[in-house]
Write an enzyme that holds these catalytic residues in place. Structure first.
Site, mmCIF file in Angstrom:
data_model
loop_
_atom_site.group_PDB
_atom_site.id
_atom_site.type_symbol
_atom_site.label_atom_id
_atom_site.label_comp_id
_atom_site.label_asym_id
_atom_site.label_seq_id
_atom_site.Cartn_x
_atom_site.Cartn_y
_atom_site.Cartn_z
ATOM 1 N N GLU A 10 12.927 -4.037 -4.437
ATOM 2 C CA GLU A 10 11.882 -4.236 -5.437
ATOM 3 C C GLU A 10 12.472 -4.055 -6.834
ATOM 4 O O GLU A 10 12.239 -4.835 -7.734
ATOM 5 C CB GLU A 10 10.735 -3.241 -5.208
ATOM 6 N N THR B 119 -1.524 -4.288 -5.984
ATOM 7 C CA THR B 119 -1.508 -5.565 -6.694
ATOM 8 C C THR B 119 -2.032 -6.702 -5.818
ATOM 9 O O THR B 119 -1.559 -6.892 -4.696
ATOM 10 C CB THR B 119 -0.076 -5.887 -7.172
ATOM 11 N N GLY C 68 0.823 -1.217 0.000
ATOM 12 C CA GLY C 68 0.000 0.000 0.000
ATOM 13 C C GLY C 68 0.850 1.256 0.000
ATOM 14 O O GLY C 68 0.939 1.953 1.016
ATOM 15 N N TYR C 69 1.499 1.515 -1.116
ATOM 16 C CA TYR C 69 2.310 2.725 -1.263
ATOM 17 C C TYR C 69 1.549 3.807 -2.034
ATOM 18 O O TYR C 69 1.234 4.865 -1.531
ATOM 19 C CB TYR C 69 3.612 2.411 -2.018
HETATM 20 C C1 LIG Z 1 0.187 -3.001 -12.877
HETATM 21 C C2 LIG Z 1 0.628 -2.109 -11.764
HETATM 22 C C3 LIG Z 1 0.837 -2.645 -10.515
HETATM 23 C C4 LIG Z 1 1.182 -1.814 -9.447
HETATM 24 N N1 LIG Z 1 1.291 -2.362 -8.200
HETATM 25 C C5 LIG Z 1 1.461 -1.538 -7.137
HETATM 26 C C6 LIG Z 1 1.397 -2.036 -5.795
HETATM 27 O O1 LIG Z 1 1.211 -3.237 -5.576
HETATM 28 N N2 LIG Z 1 1.516 -1.166 -4.782
HETATM 29 C C7 LIG Z 1 1.723 0.167 -4.986
HETATM 30 O O2 LIG Z 1 1.836 0.900 -4.011
HETATM 31 N N3 LIG Z 1 1.783 0.681 -6.233
HETATM 32 C C8 LIG Z 1 1.650 -0.137 -7.309
HETATM 33 N N4 LIG Z 1 1.678 0.378 -8.585
HETATM 34 C C9 LIG Z 1 1.769 1.831 -8.746
HETATM 35 C C10 LIG Z 1 3.021 2.324 -9.404
HETATM 36 O O3 LIG Z 1 4.080 2.297 -8.513
HETATM 37 C C11 LIG Z 1 2.724 3.747 -9.940
HETATM 38 O O4 LIG Z 1 1.858 3.583 -11.042
HETATM 39 C C12 LIG Z 1 3.966 4.465 -10.363
HETATM 40 O O5 LIG Z 1 4.687 4.866 -9.253
HETATM 41 C C13 LIG Z 1 3.647 5.695 -11.237
HETATM 42 O O6 LIG Z 1 2.732 6.528 -10.614
HETATM 43 P P1 LIG Z 1 1.439 7.062 -11.364
HETATM 44 O O7 LIG Z 1 0.752 5.918 -11.947
HETATM 45 O O8 LIG Z 1 0.708 7.934 -10.444
HETATM 46 O O9 LIG Z 1 2.015 7.936 -12.576
HETATM 47 P P2 LIG Z 1 2.594 9.411 -12.490
HETATM 48 O O10 LIG Z 1 3.520 9.520 -11.372
HETATM 49 O O11 LIG Z 1 1.491 10.379 -12.587
HETATM 50 O O12 LIG Z 1 3.460 9.447 -13.822
HETATM 51 C C14 LIG Z 1 2.919 9.715 -15.101
HETATM 52 C C15 LIG Z 1 4.065 9.841 -16.062
HETATM 53 O O13 LIG Z 1 4.888 10.939 -15.677
HETATM 54 C C16 LIG Z 1 6.237 10.537 -15.549
HETATM 55 N N5 LIG Z 1 6.893 11.322 -14.516
HETATM 56 C C17 LIG Z 1 6.450 11.562 -13.270
HETATM 57 N N6 LIG Z 1 7.341 12.311 -12.587
HETATM 58 C C18 LIG Z 1 8.371 12.541 -13.424
HETATM 59 C C19 LIG Z 1 9.608 13.242 -13.314
HETATM 60 N N7 LIG Z 1 9.969 13.846 -12.208
HETATM 61 N N8 LIG Z 1 10.420 13.263 -14.382
HETATM 62 C C20 LIG Z 1 10.066 12.640 -15.538
HETATM 63 N N9 LIG Z 1 8.924 11.966 -15.701
HETATM 64 C C21 LIG Z 1 8.079 11.915 -14.651
HETATM 65 C C22 LIG Z 1 6.145 9.070 -15.185
HETATM 66 O O14 LIG Z 1 7.338 8.409 -15.488
HETATM 67 C C23 LIG Z 1 4.981 8.624 -16.050
HETATM 68 O O15 LIG Z 1 5.418 8.364 -17.336
HETATM 69 C C24 LIG Z 1 1.373 -0.433 -9.662
HETATM 70 C C25 LIG Z 1 1.191 0.091 -10.941
HETATM 71 C C26 LIG Z 1 0.826 -0.722 -11.986
HETATM 72 C C27 LIG Z 1 0.637 -0.112 -13.353
#
Ligand SMILES: Cc1cc2nc3c(=O)[nH]c(=O)nc-3n(C[C@H](O)[C@H](O)[C@H](O)COP(=O)(O)OP(=O)(O)OC[C@H]3O[C@@H](n4cnc5c(N)ncnc54)[C@H](O)[C@@H]3O)c2cc1C
Ligand SMILES: Cc1cc2nc3c(=O)[nH]c(=O)nc-3n(C[C@H](O)[C@H](O)[C@H](O)COP(=O)(O)OP(=O)(O)OC[C@H]3O[C@@H](n4cnc5c(N)ncnc54)[C@H](O)[C@@H]3O)c2cc1C
Lengths: 376, 396
Positions: B243, B160, B126-127
């Protein structure tokens, strides 16, 4: 040189846009895709009413005498709305075979059904061993009295679950991959010996595996000259490639718009993510990929009537461009939407899936590169 | 420098290979390719390895580790990949487990490690939150002290397999008045606690892998906090390092390339196996070379780690390159299967009921490709990994 659209063409675009905006929003599309039928008969009837199904046929044939540019306009709008109804299969492909290869009698028998929306067609050409080679056929049609007997198997026939009629390629003579000896037939899907297994495709459409077992065809089933069908098949599939290119342009245009919009509003680290230069450059590359695709799509649609070598280069070139651009734009649109881009709920993934499938239709990038480089 | 196996290591390889051959349930593989894995199926291999004492080779012996050298661990991973065994879920074994034995107290170790090892407890992570993805430290889920409990309110997303989870390790905000990173705590939350709602998110490939988790006045004993209050960021980052290296998946990619090659051998182009065509052969060769480079890079990282250096910013290389390779493999699989790439394998309630067209090796190729787009997004997106290397390694 002039890249502007005529008034009628602009009107056509506006009316397609109007119809799809009113009847084909993303939620409606989702319901259509999930329905038992998998397509909307009502939407199809509206296409007929608007004259879209008649567009490419001449006035004598009951159509409006539209050309490739009209089809391009319609297909771009279909792409924008991820329309799953079989416009390419019925109007561009079957329509193309009937327009360009069929006898007057065949045209009179079959075009009205397309124009009024009562008949849906599918094009059964691909075989499991043949990959993208249109000439690699083991399906055979043997002379049988005045007609033929058809035996064989066709793979992933898009739109076939909805179709009443099929255009089928089969070998009437020659070896498995000979360019000569290929014939094109009209086959009733309900004919004895035709069996289908239907299934959904990853881009929200339907397809069938089709087996032909001693299917009896009359002499009037043959389109064009026996054994000389391949040039016609290549010509019509190039028209389909031109239409798919326009559809892909529609998909990419929407993805780029959505991605730029998202990056302007989604905030991380206290700023809209669109402020990060790496993402800006990515979106600039997506934009350029789109513009290059628009250009190739114009080009192929303007060159469909040129000599064969020119046409093949234009079609193969366009297909390579949209294959590469579609992959890049699709992947990056998902990436820049982060987790949201992965969801079924957002339309982004659906455009990406459609673009991926457009690349495989009628030969992917590798296939078309080879075709381009070997065109006379 | 030496990259070859000693006779003892070769003997070890024979031993683990035989163990896998004798103990891995044959019917699991089929169900996996058809998307029919039940919760129990996902845990079967874990339970078998637990019994054998091989479930956490990467843990210290005192907590259940095997005491294997990095070479032995490398061999173990290779052999599992080779046999295409079900990958063990990382949430307990690789994520929260090491956090607990590094930063947890004795009671927590006693309470939680056995369930992680036996798979009796299913953990989820739950991050992420809707507003805190890449900028994880901006998370808003609040935990307010009330006697010997925290009262937690907030919204986690992308969690997940939370639909199966017994426990969630969760980052929460315990102080609003300091720098974002300095007000975060690390809590272990029982998913059965009143106030928790799990809602599915379906991904574009049709899978139900991720979820939203809503927390409403969820009471969590203070005893379930790892380490100190407001020091959660330190533990969270330690976990992210693990991770990231876990995501590289070199051994699995090797096997996946083998599979890709066998697809391209069966698929014909003008009567000739696709793998014999220059275009395709070159693409596969390029992939293999990329993977060889990554394999040695990973071994170099592991060797450094075994000398006591934890996974540093170099882990970001493994994450970026490993996921690029995984994605490329699935992309080439779609290319290889040709027209049958468009066939959809029914998912969810529809799984297993329908006719799936095309040769078995083509089934799910496209959905797998769509699904794997996630790997450059999760675990810290690949853009974020680039930022980490730029800042921490290159000093930019
Ligand atoms: C299938 C799947 C499983 C997951 N499982 C888990 C889980 O079990 N637990 C959990 O806690 N999370 C989980 N996640 C979450 C995952 O860690 C986040 O999706 C990820 O951290 C990106 O965050 P966001 O989706 O909010 O995208 P955003 O942070 O909004 O990013 C959108 C885009 O902007 C880019 N971006 C953002 N900041 C910057 C920067 N400073 N410089 C350049 N580019 C940038 C990103 O790279 C991305 O391309 C999962 C995600 C997926 C898709
Ligand atoms: C063969 C040649 C012919 C030329 N002819 C002429 C001429 O006839 N007349 C003339 O006036 N000049 C001329 N130039 C100069 C040319 O315009 C400059 O080299 C150019 O503007 C870049 O400036 P710079 O070399 O100072 O590099 P810098 O500006 O220092 O750039 C170095 C690197 O940083 C990158 N960079 C800089 N700013 C940014 C940013 N904001 N975001 C991202 N990246 C950035 C650049 O893209 C480049 O990769 C010539 C240069 C060459 C190589």
């Amino acid at each position: 040189m002039d890249f502007s659209f005529t008034e009628e063409q602009t009107l056509l675009r506006n009316s397609v846009q109007g119809l799809l905006a009113a009847k084909y929003d993303f939620d409606t599309r989702r319901k259509i895709v999930k329905s038992a039928d998998g397509m909307s008969k009502a939407v199809w009837a509206q296409f007929a009413e608007m004259g879209l199904l008649a567009a490419p046929f001449s006035e004598e044939q009951g159509g409006f005498g539209g050309g490739a540019i009209e089809t391009m306009i319609v297909m771009e709008e279909m792409g924008r709305n991820l329309v799953v109804e079989p416009y390419v299969e019925t109007v561009v492909l079957a329509g193309g075979f009937l327009r360009e290869g069929a006898s007057k009698e065949q045209q009179a028998a079959h075009i009205p059904g397309i124009v009024d929306g009562s008949a849906i067609w599918a094009f059964a050409y691909a075989e499991p061993q043949g990959r993208y080679n249109l000439a690699d056929l083991v399906t055979t049609a043997k002379k049988d009295g005045a007609g033929y007997t058809l035996n064989g198997y066709k793979a992933v026939v898009l739109g076939a679950p909805w179709a009443q009629k099929l255009i089928v390629t089969a070998r009437t003579s020659g070896g498995q991959r000979d360019r000569d000896g290929i014939s094109v037939f009209i086959v009733d899907k309900s004919a004895a010996g035709v069996s289908t297994r239907d299934y959904p495709t990853v881009d929200g459409r339907r397809a069938s595996e089709i087996t032909f077992e001693n299917v009896k065809l009359g002499a009037d089933a043959l389109i064009g000259t026996e054994g000389k069908g391949l040039p016609l098949v290549e010509k019509i599939t190039d028209q389909a490639i031109a239409a798919l290119s326009a559809e892909a342009v529609g998909c990419m245009g929407e993805l780029n718009k959505a991605t730029v919009e998202y990056c302007k509003t989604r905030k991380q680290f206290g700023v809209p993510i669109g402020k990060f230069q790496v993402l800006q450059h990515r979106m600039v590359d997506m934009f350029m990929a789109y513009e290059q695709s628009v250009s190739m799509t114009y080009m192929v649609n303007l060159k469909l009537e040129e000599n064969e070598a020119e046409r093949i280069k234009a079609a193969a070139g366009a297909k390579v461009q949209i294959g590469k651009a579609g992959r890049y734009v699709g992947q990056q649109a998902v990436q820049l939407h982060g987790g949201m881009g992965m969801t079924d709920e957002l339309n982004v993934g659906h455009y990406f899936k459609r673009l991926t499938m457009i690349d495989t239709q009628f030969g992917n990038v590798d296939h078309q590169l080879k075709r381009y480089s070997t065109a006379a | 420098m030496d990259m070859s196996f000693s006779p003892e290591e070769l003997a070890f390889r024979e031993e683990v290979r035989a163990f896998i051959a004798d103990n891995y349930p044959k019917d699991l593989a089929n169900r996996r390719t058809r998307g029919e894995m039940s919760k129990e199926d996902i845990l079967t291999w874990h339970r078998i390895l637990y019994k054998k004492g091989w479930v956490v080779p990467h843990w210290p012996v005192e907590y259940g580790g095997t005491g294997w050298t990095i070479t032995q661990r490398f061999i173990w991973n290779e052999e599992n990949a080779r046999a295409e065994t079900q990958a063990l879920l990382p949430f307990g074994l690789s994520m929260v487990g090491p956090v607990i034995f590094n930063y947890g107290n004795e009671e927590q170790k006693k309470r939680f490690l056995p369930g992680i090892l036996s798979a009796d407890d299913w953990w989820c992570q739950g991050y992420s939150e809707p507003g805190a993805g890449s900028d994880l430290a901006s998370l808003k889920t609040r935990a307010v002290l009330d006697g010997d409990h925290y009262v937690v309110n907030g919204h986690k997303i992308w969690t997940t397999l939370a639909q199966y989870a017994d426990w969630m390790f969760c980052l929460v905000r315990t102080d609003n008045n300091v720098k974002a990173q300095e007000g975060i705590s690390f809590l272990l939350i029982d998913m059965k606690t009143p106030g928790i709602t799990v809602r599915p998110i379906i991904t574009m490939d049709g899978a139900h892998e991720v979820n939203e988790v809503f927390l409403e006045d969820v009471r969590v004993p203070v005893a379930n906090r790892i380490g100190e209050e407001n020091k959660g960021w330190t533990y969270a980052k330690f976990l992210l390092g693990n991770e990231r290296s876990g995501i590289a998946g070199v051994a699995r990619s090797k096997k996946a390339i083998e599979r890709l090659k066998s697809i391209a051998t069966a698929e014909l182009m003008d009567g000739q196996p696709l793998i014999k065509t220059d275009e395709f052969a070159r693409k596969v060769a390029e992939l293999e070379i990329d993977l060889s480079a990554l394999e040695v890079t990973e071994l170099r990282t592991l060797a450094a780690e075994s000398k006591g250096k934890g996974p540093g910013p170099e882990a970001s290389i493994l994450k970026i390159k490993g996921t690029e390779i995984q994605q490329r493999i699935t992309e080439l699989a779609v290319e290889a299967v040709g027209n049958y790439g468009s066939v959809e394998v029914p998912t969810g309630e529809m799984a297993g009921n329908d006719f799936i067209a095309g040769p078995a090796y083509s089934n799910g190729a496209a959905q797998n490709y769509f699904n794997m787009r996630k790997t450059s997004i999760y675990g810290g997106s690949n853009e974020i990994q680039h930022n980490i290397i730029a800042k921490m390694v290159l000093g930019l």
